[in-house]
Scaffold this active site. Structure first.
Site, PDB file in Angstrom:
ATOM      1  N   ARG A  32      48.598  38.705  32.561  1.00  0.00           N
ATOM      2  CA  ARG A  32      48.231  38.544  33.978  1.00  0.00           C
ATOM      3  C   ARG A  32      49.129  37.520  34.677  1.00  0.00           C
ATOM      4  NH1 ARG A  32      42.982  40.173  35.831  1.00  0.00           N
ATOM      5  NH2 ARG A  32      42.345  41.879  34.505  1.00  0.00           N
ATOM      6  N   ARG A  36      46.677  36.030  40.885  1.00  0.00           N
ATOM      7  CA  ARG A  36      46.152  35.182  41.958  1.00  0.00           C
ATOM      8  C   ARG A  36      46.431  33.690  41.845  1.00  0.00           C
ATOM      9  NH1 ARG A  36      40.542  37.892  41.114  1.00  0.00           N
ATOM     10  NH2 ARG A  36      41.561  37.921  39.097  1.00  0.00           N
ATOM     11  N   ARG A  45      48.973  39.956  48.727  1.00  0.00           N
ATOM     12  CA  ARG A  45      47.634  40.564  48.755  1.00  0.00           C
ATOM     13  C   ARG A  45      46.916  40.388  50.088  1.00  0.00           C
ATOM     14  NH1 ARG A  45      44.443  42.594  47.860  1.00  0.00           N
ATOM     15  NH2 ARG A  45      42.847  41.976  46.372  1.00  0.00           N
ATOM     16  N   ASP A  81      47.422  48.358  36.680  1.00  0.00           N
ATOM     17  CA  ASP A  81      46.097  48.057  36.134  1.00  0.00           C
ATOM     18  C   ASP A  81      45.724  49.104  35.110  1.00  0.00           C
ATOM     19  OD1 ASP A  81      43.728  46.088  36.766  1.00  0.00           O
ATOM     20  OD2 ASP A  81      42.867  48.032  36.285  1.00  0.00           O
ATOM     21  N   TYR A 157      34.913  51.483  30.819  1.00  0.00           N
ATOM     22  CA  TYR A 157      34.924  51.507  32.295  1.00  0.00           C
ATOM     23  C   TYR A 157      34.553  52.889  32.825  1.00  0.00           C
ATOM     24  CZ  TYR A 157      36.817  46.839  32.639  1.00  0.00           C
ATOM     25  OH  TYR A 157      36.962  45.467  32.578  1.00  0.00           O
TER      26      TYR A 157
END
Ligand code: CP3
Length: 360
Positions: A32, A36, A45, A81, A157
């Site tokens: 990652r 962020r 973003r 992703d 998921y």
């Protein structure tokens, strides 16, 4: 990019580490790493949705390069992703503030039949295009990593439709209708193999499979359900050509089964002791398996001295040979960029223990 590292052939270093061959130092990157914690990422973003960034190669390339320009790690992972293939198979995927949501889940045979085998060129061509552009931007001396979710984690998921209770729902299917779960895992595995092959064809030097929920399975259930699907992906990828890194979280109890997947590199979290992992891997005859990891990402929230000490300890446990330094899970969004820098720089400047150097 830090000047002192521009002359290094990072791709050669990275590939040698994947194959447990001699290295001058350990290669370092972070799961990652495009995300962020970087103000530059948050700025992109602020203007574009998460899925737009994933699906617009120029934007995906820009955010993939941000951490490399700033911190000069030894590998660049393509921005995407693990749920992109779920969408390509026909499910709707939404990214809200609380993580991904799939409003329509896979719960029965007709849901499964409705999932399509997708064509990576036609349906997820933006991933290959981003990898291709990254390779051109970075040249031949920086490895680009492609990735996908491992079948079990992606199935969680698809079955639950969200993060939280994902494994409970998937386990319900395991007990109530094992044949359905097996068929779903098999379909995901087939599609994942083709998806990763397309990333390799586009220029990925290595690929990683993310099995965030592997540790939720007992040994028996992992062996019966998750392992055959992983083996199917690995078999179809022609082992021995492009290194396959297999990340599994909280999976100490699954150690020998993880090696049976056929992965070249096992990426583990901080619950597993790297020295014990190395010993266990060395005791297995046959192919060398390298390790990746395994600092607790919360270490990067603490003081610089602790980060340096944890890096030194991780490298001393593996001897630096067949070791890609990384975190045990993704970097946390509130990590100070300076601390990420300390992690990368201390890994890159760490001297290898004498026994690893003497093997050069
Ligand atoms: O490593 C990288 O820099 C490449 C990018 C990458 C992302 N997701 C971008 C992302 C990778 C390798 C992933 C893998 C992924 N995605 C996993 C496996 C690894 C893990 O963390 O366990 C999983 C389970 C997912 C599914 C997913 N995507 C979740 C649960 C979430 C929400 C939670 C979170 O961390 O935000 C996402 C969203 C997501 N994927 C973000 C990023 C940068 C944040 C989205 C945003 O910008 O708002």
């Amino acid at each position: 990019m830090p000047e002192s590292h521009t002359d290094i052939d990072r791709k050669s270093l990275f590939l040698r580490a994947c194959r447990a061959e001699p290295v001058e130092r350990v290669p370092v990157w972070m799961m990652r790493q495009a995300g962020r914690y970087l103000p530059e990422y948050r700025a992109v973003r602020a203007k574009h949705s998460f899925l737009d960034v994933c699906k617009t190669p120029e934007l995906a390339v820009e955010v993939s390069l941000q951490p490399y320009r700033l911190l000069g790690m030894d590998a660049v992972i393509v921005f995407s992703d693990i749920l992109i293939p779920a969408e390509a198979m026909g499910l709707t995927v939404e990214f809200g503030d609380t993580g991904p949501v799939l409003p329509r889940q896979v719960r029965n045979g007709s849901d499964l039949a409705a999932l399509r085998d997708f064509d990576p060129q036609r349906d997820t061509g933006f991933v290959g295009e981003a990898i291709n552009q990254l390779c051109r931007a970075l040249g031949s001396r920086v490895p680009v990593i492609g990735f996908a979710g491992a079948p079990w984690t992606l199935a969680c998921y698809m079955i639950a439709g969200k993060s939280g209770s994902g494994t409970d729902r998937a386990k319900c299917m395991m007990y109530a209708d094992p044949a359905l779960l097996r068929a779903l895992l098999d379909k995901i595995a087939r599609n994942t193999a083709r998806y990763l092959s397309a990333q390799i064809a586009a220029g990925a030097a290595a690929v990683q499979l993310f099995d965030t929920w592997a540790g939720e399975l007992s040994r028996g259930d992992y062996r019966e359900f998750a392992l055959p699907a992983m083996q199917r992906v690995l078999d179809e990828l022609q082992p021995g050509t492009t290194p396959v890194i297999y990340y599994s979280k909280a999976s100490s109890h699954l150690l020998e089964l993880l090696t049976e997947t056929g992965a070249d590199v096992l990426s583990v979290d901080w619950r597993l002791d790297l020295a014990q992992l190395k010993l266990a891997l060395a005791a297995r005859r046959g192919r060398a398996v390298a390790v990746q990891g395994n600092l607790d990402p919360t270490v990067l929230l603490g003081p610089a001295g602790t980060i340096r000490e944890s890096v030194r300890e991780a490298i001393s446990k593996t001897g630096g040979r067949g070791h890609i330094l990384n975190l045990g899970h993704g970097i946390l969004p509130d990590t100070p960029v300076e601390n990420a820098r300390v992690f990368i720089e201390s890994g890159q400047s760490a001297e290898l223990p004498a026994r690893a150097v003497s093997a050069l």
